[in-house]
Design a protein around this motif. Sequence first.
Motif, short mmCIF file in Angstrom:
data_model
loop_
_atom_site.label_atom_id
_atom_site.label_comp_id
_atom_site.label_asym_id
_atom_site.label_seq_id
_atom_site.Cartn_x
_atom_site.Cartn_y
_atom_site.Cartn_z
N GLY A 167 -45.85 -67.51 -12.93
CA GLY A 167 -44.88 -66.46 -12.66
C GLY A 167 -43.54 -66.73 -13.34
N HIS A 168 -42.94 -65.67 -13.88
CA HIS A 168 -41.65 -65.78 -14.54
C HIS A 168 -40.93 -64.44 -14.40
CE1 HIS A 168 -38.60 -67.25 -17.23
NE2 HIS A 168 -38.89 -66.39 -18.20
N ARG A 169 -39.81 -64.45 -13.69
CA ARG A 169 -39.07 -63.21 -13.47
C ARG A 169 -39.94 -62.11 -12.89
NH1 ARG A 169 -35.75 -63.36 -19.23
NH2 ARG A 169 -34.82 -65.39 -18.89
N GLY A 170 -40.82 -62.49 -12.00
CA GLY A 170 -41.60 -61.52 -11.26
C GLY A 170 -42.89 -61.05 -11.89
N ARG A 171 -43.20 -61.54 -13.09
CA ARG A 171 -44.43 -61.13 -13.78
C ARG A 171 -45.10 -62.35 -14.42
NH1 ARG A 171 -46.84 -57.50 -11.92
NH2 ARG A 171 -48.12 -57.44 -13.82
N PRO A 172 -46.38 -62.25 -14.77
CA PRO A 172 -47.05 -63.38 -15.43
C PRO A 172 -46.38 -63.72 -16.76
CG PRO A 172 -48.67 -61.77 -14.68
CD PRO A 172 -47.31 -61.13 -14.53
N LEU A 173 -46.37 -64.99 -17.07
CA LEU A 173 -45.72 -65.47 -18.29
C LEU A 173 -46.24 -64.76 -19.52
CD1 LEU A 173 -43.57 -67.64 -18.79
CD2 LEU A 173 -45.42 -69.27 -19.21
N ILE A 174 -47.52 -64.43 -19.54
CA ILE A 174 -48.11 -63.79 -20.71
C ILE A 174 -47.48 -62.44 -21.01
CG2 ILE A 174 -50.00 -62.71 -19.40
CD1 ILE A 174 -51.81 -63.33 -21.84
N GLU A 175 -47.08 -61.71 -19.98
CA GLU A 175 -46.45 -60.41 -20.21
C GLU A 175 -45.10 -60.55 -20.89
OE1 GLU A 175 -46.23 -57.81 -16.89
OE2 GLU A 175 -48.37 -57.98 -16.41
N HIS A 176 -44.36 -61.60 -20.53
CA HIS A 176 -43.06 -61.83 -21.17
C HIS A 176 -43.25 -62.13 -22.66
CE1 HIS A 176 -40.66 -61.75 -17.48
NE2 HIS A 176 -41.70 -62.32 -16.92
N ALA A 177 -44.26 -62.95 -22.97
CA ALA A 177 -44.49 -63.31 -24.37
C ALA A 177 -44.91 -62.09 -25.19
CB ALA A 177 -45.55 -64.40 -24.45
N VAL A 178 -45.81 -61.27 -24.64
CA VAL A 178 -46.22 -60.06 -25.34
C VAL A 178 -45.03 -59.13 -25.54
CG1 VAL A 178 -47.57 -57.93 -25.12
CG2 VAL A 178 -48.62 -60.13 -24.61
N GLY A 179 -44.22 -58.99 -24.49
CA GLY A 179 -43.05 -58.12 -24.59
C GLY A 179 -42.07 -58.58 -25.64
N ALA A 180 -41.91 -59.89 -25.77
CA ALA A 180 -40.99 -60.43 -26.78
C ALA A 180 -41.49 -60.15 -28.19
CB ALA A 180 -40.79 -61.93 -26.56
N LEU A 181 -42.80 -60.30 -28.40
CA LEU A 181 -43.36 -60.00 -29.72
C LEU A 181 -43.18 -58.52 -30.07
CD1 LEU A 181 -46.62 -62.14 -29.58
CD2 LEU A 181 -44.78 -62.39 -31.26
N ARG A 182 -43.39 -57.66 -29.10
CA ARG A 182 -43.21 -56.23 -29.35
C ARG A 182 -41.74 -55.90 -29.61
NH1 ARG A 182 -47.74 -53.79 -29.09
NH2 ARG A 182 -49.39 -54.23 -27.58
N ALA A 183 -40.86 -56.47 -28.83
CA ALA A 183 -39.43 -56.22 -29.01
C ALA A 183 -38.95 -56.71 -30.37
CB ALA A 183 -38.63 -56.87 -27.89
N ALA A 184 -39.61 -57.75 -30.89
CA ALA A 184 -39.23 -58.28 -32.20
C ALA A 184 -39.67 -57.37 -33.32
CB ALA A 184 -39.83 -59.67 -32.38
N GLY A 185 -40.62 -56.49 -33.04
CA GLY A 185 -41.08 -55.55 -34.06
C GLY A 185 -42.56 -55.58 -34.37
N CYS A 186 -43.33 -56.40 -33.64
CA CYS A 186 -44.77 -56.46 -33.88
C CYS A 186 -45.44 -55.28 -33.17
CB CYS A 186 -45.36 -57.77 -33.36
SG CYS A 186 -44.83 -59.23 -34.27
N ALA A 187 -45.88 -54.31 -33.95
CA ALA A 187 -46.53 -53.14 -33.36
C ALA A 187 -47.89 -53.49 -32.79
CB ALA A 187 -46.67 -52.03 -34.42
N ARG A 188 -48.54 -54.48 -33.38
CA ARG A 188 -49.85 -54.92 -32.92
C ARG A 188 -49.76 -56.37 -32.45
NH1 ARG A 188 -53.42 -53.76 -38.05
NH2 ARG A 188 -51.52 -54.53 -39.03
#
Length: 204
Positions: A30-51
């Motif tokens: 858990g990290h900030r209320g959600r699984p760690l994997i969701e944060h990592a995916v979100g960071a990649l998307r926010a950086a510009g990775c569409a896929r």
Amino acid sequence: MTDKAPQVAGLLLAAGGGRRLGGRPKALLGHRGRPLIEHAVGALRAAGCARVHVVLGAAADAVRDTARLDDCVVVENPEWEQGMGSSLRAGLDSLSRTDAEAALVSLVDQPGIGAEAYARVLGAYGSRESLVSAAYDGVRGHPVLFGSAHWAGVATTATGDRGARAYLKEHAGQLLLVECGDIARPYDIDTPEDLQHLDLQHLE
């Protein structure tokens, strides 16, 4: 978002079983209320990775059931216990069947590295020959961007928990280091003591 993003796919390695954490899969910490994997995916998307391709291993079914990965390509690595190298190979194999020209590789257990660092490394992408790594005070770290021209070579040398280390050492002359020490902290979540890093709101 950089216009280079459509050619670069995010590749998140999230298969680890957390052996030194008592067998707690890192993806589900858990990290900030959600699984760690969701944060990592979100960071990649926010950086510009569409896929984003995500490699799962330990507790893969539980990760699928718990985490929101609907827009990701999920790759299961049945050999995850052999180490990170097997997950890197599985992820690159998945990407080889797409039109991606590069992979921005990140690790699920480094929440101190976020979208800003990912975007900085992604911004150095130039072609299928690109080989780029984040650096922290001049020391190579994650994420690492591999142009597709390097995928076969990386897959050949990726064994155990060393991942692409041997390949990067062999091709040090081609590797572009992008300093990210001012915007990220490259700690790993490996031991119970490391859990103190979770839920941090700001860099210190």
